[in-house]
Design a protein around this motif. Structure first.
Motif, mmCIF file in Angstrom:
data_model
loop_
_atom_site.group_PDB
_atom_site.id
_atom_site.type_symbol
_atom_site.label_atom_id
_atom_site.label_comp_id
_atom_site.label_asym_id
_atom_site.label_seq_id
_atom_site.Cartn_x
_atom_site.Cartn_y
_atom_site.Cartn_z
ATOM 1 N N THR A 205 -16.616 26.090 4.198
ATOM 2 C CA THR A 205 -15.561 26.538 5.107
ATOM 3 C C THR A 205 -14.907 27.821 4.612
ATOM 4 O O THR A 205 -14.678 28.764 5.373
ATOM 5 C CB THR A 205 -14.496 25.437 5.248
ATOM 6 O OG1 THR A 205 -15.114 24.244 5.749
ATOM 7 C CG2 THR A 205 -13.390 25.871 6.195
ATOM 8 N N ALA A 206 -14.614 27.877 3.294
ATOM 9 C CA ALA A 206 -13.964 29.057 2.720
ATOM 10 C C ALA A 206 -14.856 30.289 2.816
ATOM 11 O O ALA A 206 -14.390 31.399 3.084
ATOM 12 C CB ALA A 206 -13.588 28.789 1.271
ATOM 13 N N SER A 207 -16.157 30.111 2.585
ATOM 14 C CA SER A 207 -17.073 31.250 2.581
ATOM 15 C C SER A 207 -17.204 31.878 3.954
ATOM 16 O O SER A 207 -17.576 33.042 4.081
ATOM 17 C CB SER A 207 -18.453 30.813 2.077
ATOM 18 O OG SER A 207 -19.049 29.880 2.964
ATOM 19 N N ARG A 208 -16.888 31.131 5.006
ATOM 20 C CA ARG A 208 -17.007 31.651 6.370
ATOM 21 C C ARG A 208 -15.724 32.323 6.848
ATOM 22 O O ARG A 208 -15.704 32.878 7.947
ATOM 23 C CB ARG A 208 -17.368 30.506 7.321
ATOM 24 C CG ARG A 208 -18.763 29.923 7.078
ATOM 25 C CD ARG A 208 -18.969 28.673 7.927
ATOM 26 N NE ARG A 208 -20.314 28.102 7.727
ATOM 27 C CZ ARG A 208 -20.682 26.923 8.199
ATOM 28 N NH1 ARG A 208 -19.816 26.197 8.904
ATOM 29 N NH2 ARG A 208 -21.903 26.470 7.974
ATOM 30 N N ASP A 209 -14.683 32.263 6.071
ATOM 31 C CA ASP A 209 -13.394 32.819 6.485
ATOM 32 C C ASP A 209 -13.321 34.290 6.078
ATOM 33 O O ASP A 209 -13.300 34.607 4.879
ATOM 34 C CB ASP A 209 -12.254 32.035 5.829
ATOM 35 C CG ASP A 209 -10.911 32.365 6.455
ATOM 36 O OD1 ASP A 209 -10.629 33.564 6.663
ATOM 37 O OD2 ASP A 209 -10.137 31.431 6.719
ATOM 38 N N PRO A 210 -13.269 35.216 7.032
ATOM 39 C CA PRO A 210 -13.315 36.654 6.699
ATOM 40 C C PRO A 210 -12.024 37.168 6.063
ATOM 41 O O PRO A 210 -12.018 38.267 5.512
ATOM 42 C CB PRO A 210 -13.553 37.308 8.062
ATOM 43 C CG PRO A 210 -12.947 36.360 9.049
ATOM 44 C CD PRO A 210 -13.196 34.986 8.494
ATOM 45 N N ILE A 211 -10.946 36.405 6.141
ATOM 46 C CA ILE A 211 -9.683 36.829 5.527
ATOM 47 C C ILE A 211 -9.493 36.170 4.164
ATOM 48 O O ILE A 211 -9.119 36.816 3.181
ATOM 49 C CB ILE A 211 -8.495 36.485 6.452
ATOM 50 C CG1 ILE A 211 -8.625 37.261 7.768
ATOM 51 C CG2 ILE A 211 -7.163 36.796 5.768
ATOM 52 C CD1 ILE A 211 -7.548 36.917 8.774
ATOM 53 N N PHE A 212 -9.796 34.885 4.103
ATOM 54 C CA PHE A 212 -9.541 34.140 2.873
ATOM 55 C C PHE A 212 -10.394 34.624 1.701
ATOM 56 O O PHE A 212 -9.910 34.757 0.576
ATOM 57 C CB PHE A 212 -9.785 32.644 3.112
ATOM 58 C CG PHE A 212 -9.544 31.794 1.900
ATOM 59 C CD1 PHE A 212 -8.258 31.512 1.467
ATOM 60 C CD2 PHE A 212 -10.609 31.284 1.170
ATOM 61 C CE1 PHE A 212 -8.036 30.737 0.347
ATOM 62 C CE2 PHE A 212 -10.405 30.504 0.060
ATOM 63 C CZ PHE A 212 -9.116 30.225 -0.362
ATOM 64 N N MET A 213 -11.681 34.882 1.952
ATOM 65 C CA MET A 213 -12.579 35.243 0.854
ATOM 66 C C MET A 213 -12.192 36.556 0.164
ATOM 67 O O MET A 213 -12.162 36.625 -1.065
ATOM 68 C CB MET A 213 -14.026 35.301 1.343
ATOM 69 C CG MET A 213 -14.660 33.929 1.534
ATOM 70 S SD MET A 213 -14.538 32.857 0.079
ATOM 71 C CE MET A 213 -15.501 33.798 -1.111
ATOM 72 N N PRO A 214 -11.878 37.642 0.899
ATOM 73 C CA PRO A 214 -11.417 38.851 0.206
ATOM 74 C C PRO A 214 -10.130 38.628 -0.581
ATOM 75 O O PRO A 214 -9.966 39.173 -1.677
ATOM 76 C CB PRO A 214 -11.191 39.848 1.355
ATOM 77 C CG PRO A 214 -12.090 39.384 2.439
ATOM 78 C CD PRO A 214 -12.085 37.900 2.344
ATOM 79 N N ILE A 215 -9.220 37.811 -0.021
ATOM 80 C CA ILE A 215 -7.987 37.509 -0.750
ATOM 81 C C ILE A 215 -8.309 36.735 -2.025
ATOM 82 O O ILE A 215 -7.749 36.997 -3.095
ATOM 83 C CB ILE A 215 -7.018 36.706 0.137
ATOM 84 C CG1 ILE A 215 -6.503 37.589 1.276
ATOM 85 C CG2 ILE A 215 -5.849 36.154 -0.682
ATOM 86 C CD1 ILE A 215 -5.629 36.854 2.265
ATOM 87 N N LEU A 216 -9.237 35.798 -1.925
ATOM 88 C CA LEU A 216 -9.617 34.997 -3.090
ATOM 89 C C LEU A 216 -10.228 35.872 -4.181
ATOM 90 O O LEU A 216 -9.871 35.768 -5.360
ATOM 91 C CB LEU A 216 -10.605 33.909 -2.668
ATOM 92 C CG LEU A 216 -11.082 32.954 -3.775
ATOM 93 C CD1 LEU A 216 -9.910 32.168 -4.335
ATOM 94 C CD2 LEU A 216 -12.141 32.000 -3.219
ATOM 95 N N LEU A 217 -11.139 36.764 -3.784
ATOM 96 C CA LEU A 217 -11.775 37.650 -4.765
ATOM 97 C C LEU A 217 -10.756 38.612 -5.365
ATOM 98 O O LEU A 217 -10.783 38.880 -6.570
ATOM 99 C CB LEU A 217 -12.912 38.423 -4.088
ATOM 100 C CG LEU A 217 -14.116 37.590 -3.648
ATOM 101 C CD1 LEU A 217 -15.095 38.439 -2.861
ATOM 102 C CD2 LEU A 217 -14.803 36.955 -4.857
ATOM 103 N N GLY A 218 -9.872 39.143 -4.530
ATOM 104 C CA GLY A 218 -8.835 40.025 -5.048
ATOM 105 C C GLY A 218 -7.911 39.319 -6.027
ATOM 106 O O GLY A 218 -7.505 39.896 -7.047
ATOM 107 N N THR A 219 -7.616 38.063 -5.736
ATOM 108 C CA THR A 219 -6.762 37.289 -6.644
ATOM 109 C C THR A 219 -7.428 37.103 -7.997
ATOM 110 O O THR A 219 -6.756 37.132 -9.041
ATOM 111 C CB THR A 219 -6.449 35.922 -6.009
ATOM 112 O OG1 THR A 219 -5.790 36.119 -4.763
ATOM 113 C CG2 THR A 219 -5.553 35.093 -6.927
ATOM 114 N N VAL A 220 -8.738 36.915 -7.995
ATOM 115 C CA VAL A 220 -9.467 36.769 -9.259
ATOM 116 C C VAL A 220 -9.246 37.985 -10.154
ATOM 117 O O VAL A 220 -8.926 37.876 -11.343
ATOM 118 C CB VAL A 220 -10.973 36.565 -8.998
ATOM 119 C CG1 VAL A 220 -11.756 36.666 -10.312
ATOM 120 C CG2 VAL A 220 -11.221 35.212 -8.347
#
Length: 273
Positions: free
Chosen positions: A211-226
């Motif tokens: 589900t997370a991998s398909r979210d175009p907003i959540f994934m960039p935020i997640l990677l940026g947070t890393v």
């Protein structure tokens, strides 16, 4: 606002209060761990970095399953076991003398934190109506920074960079927190749920990743947070070593930086939200 505060569940208040004192206890000891290792035990900067970072490394894997496990067996069991273990971890910090022991203990520290923190947030969600969750999560985040404002200053007074006493204080705080949770869980047992708050089957990890991998907003935020956290991690490893080894009052100024950081968050958090 007063009506909203009155409607907050007592278990939520317990977590918020426990967060203040728990973060106060943690921030009077853990941020000084790298200084303690290099100056008191003579551990090399490289090995100190390994010891400090292992907590986050273990936390990466454990945090994926913390909330999931609590969905399966219940918030109460996970929180009580993890916080009791956490108190013992801080006792072990105070008694340890070898670098390898600190490596193992800090790994356990990351494990306990990654089980307790997601579960406590899930419990907040369980006992808080949906329309008030933004308020309660902001209160919890404010509680974290209230603790961090005072914690480093207390750690400086107690000599966190050269003695294990603050670790024993942290152990006592978490033990007391655990006792309070035990009492509150017994008092409000009927409000606790095993499984998700909606009564649906717990979400499996594979489904969550899909589900997370398909979210175009959540994934960039997640990677940026890393990457943001990678940079911020220097405040727990490289920066305290650099300051303590480069300046006569380096430890003191590192303490002031931690406190100033938390004060800025408190000042701007609510206006920004």
């Amino acid at each position: 606002m007063k009506e909203q505060l009155r409607s907050i569940h007592p278990l939520a208040w317990t977590i918020i209060a426990g967060t203040i004192f728990g973060r106060m206890a943690t921030s009077m000891s853990i941020p000084f761990l790298s200084i303690y290792l290099t100056t008191r035990l003579g551990v090399s900067p490289f090995h100190t970095g390994v010891i400090v970072s292992v907590s986050s490394l273990v936390g990466i894997f454990a945090s994926f399953y913390g909330g999931y496990i609590s969905d399966r067996i219940g918030r109460r069991k996970v929180m009580l076991v993890s916080i009791a273990s956490w108190a013992l971890v801080f006792v072990a910090f105070a008694l340890a003398e070898a670098a390898w022991a600190f490596f193992v203990i800090n790994a356990l520290n990351g494990l306990c934190r990654s089980l307790f923190e997601p579960t406590s947030r899930a419990l907040l969600s369980d006992v808080t109506p949906k329309e008030k969750r933004l308020l309660i999560y902001n209160m919890r985040y404010a509680a974290i920074n209230v603790g961090v404002v005072a914690g480093p200053l207390l750690g400086l007074l107690l000599g966190s960079a050269s003695t294990g006493a603050p670790f024993m204080v942290a152990a006592g705080v978490y033990a007391l927190y655990g006792v309070l949770l035990l009492i509150q869980f017994a008092r409000y047992a009927s409000d606790l749920h095993v499984g998700t708050t909606t009564g649906e089957a717990p979400l499996r990890m594979r489904e969550a990743f899909r589900t997370a991998s398909r979210d175009p907003i959540f994934m960039p935020i997640l990677l940026g947070t890393v990457f943001c956290v990678m940079g911020y991690a220097h405040s727990n490893s490289t920066m305290p070593q650099f300051l303590s080894l480069s300046f006569a009052e380096g430890t003191r100024w590192f303490t002031y930086m931690l406190t100033a950081n938390a004060m800025c968050v408190l000042a701007f958090q609510y206006p920004l939200v």
